[in-house]
Design a protein around this motif. Structure first.
Motif, mmCIF file in Angstrom:
data_model
loop_
_atom_site.group_PDB
_atom_site.id
_atom_site.type_symbol
_atom_site.label_atom_id
_atom_site.label_comp_id
_atom_site.label_asym_id
_atom_site.label_seq_id
_atom_site.Cartn_x
_atom_site.Cartn_y
_atom_site.Cartn_z
ATOM 1 N N GLY A 171 2.360 64.360 67.286
ATOM 2 C CA GLY A 171 1.844 63.643 68.449
ATOM 3 C C GLY A 171 2.378 62.228 68.561
ATOM 4 N N ASP A 172 3.178 61.806 67.586
ATOM 5 C CA ASP A 172 3.672 60.435 67.578
ATOM 6 C C ASP A 172 4.806 60.211 68.581
ATOM 7 O OD1 ASP A 172 3.301 60.037 63.967
ATOM 8 O OD2 ASP A 172 1.866 59.805 65.615
ATOM 9 N N ASN A 173 5.522 61.248 68.898
ATOM 10 C CA ASN A 173 6.684 61.117 69.785
ATOM 11 C C ASN A 173 6.446 61.887 71.078
ATOM 12 O OD1 ASN A 173 8.415 59.632 67.869
ATOM 13 N ND2 ASN A 173 8.258 61.523 66.690
ATOM 14 N N ARG A 174 6.598 61.199 72.167
ATOM 15 C CA ARG A 174 6.374 61.790 73.485
ATOM 16 C C ARG A 174 7.544 61.434 74.383
ATOM 17 N NH1 ARG A 174 -0.166 60.743 74.269
ATOM 18 N NH2 ARG A 174 -0.623 60.665 72.037
ATOM 19 N N TYR A 175 7.925 62.371 75.209
ATOM 20 C CA TYR A 175 9.065 62.202 76.096
ATOM 21 C C TYR A 175 8.649 62.643 77.495
ATOM 22 C CZ TYR A 175 11.186 62.373 71.475
ATOM 23 O OH TYR A 175 11.465 62.164 70.144
#
Length: 124
Positions: A54-58
């Motif tokens: 959940g730390d990386n979102r695009y």
């Protein structure tokens, strides 16, 4: 693996909707989840992706600042909060699950499993 998307509907421009996608049948391992959409007469396009942690979102440029992707790992569920909706957001929204490919990939080829889609209609 089965993906069940829900939460679509009819909303006026400027309104909000929250889509949900539940993944079932996956025994273990890490995976990213994403949302794509297909408008009438157009090709399917990337909307958003979230990493396992959940730390990386695009996000696609067209939805940045309006849509937020999140997930509940314990429930194998991903969400797409859609605010300030526009008529051009009208589409069938598909959730997808990715177990391979480069981190952050927005390409359909790197998503292994797909849900059936939920229709979002934004009226002007």
């Amino acid at each position: 693996v089965q993906l069940q998307a829900s939460g679509g509907g009819l909303v006026q421009a400027g309104g909000s909707l929250r889509l949900s996608c539940v993944a079932s049948g996956r025994g273990g391992g890490t995976y990213a989840m994403g949302w794509f959409r297909q408008a009438p007469g157009k090709e399917r396009e990337f909307v958003a992706r979230i990493s396992w942690s959940g730390d990386n979102r695009y996000y696609a440029d067209s939805v940045k600042g309006r849509f937020t992707i999140s997930r509940n790992g314990g429930e194998n569920t991903a969400y797409l909060q859609m605010n300030s909706l526009k008529p051009e957001d009208t589409a069938v929204y598909h959730c997808a699950l990715s177990t391979h490919g480069p981190p952050g990939s927005t390409k359909e080829v790197n998503f292994d499993y797909w849900g059936q889609g939920t229709l979002v209609t934004v009226s002007s």
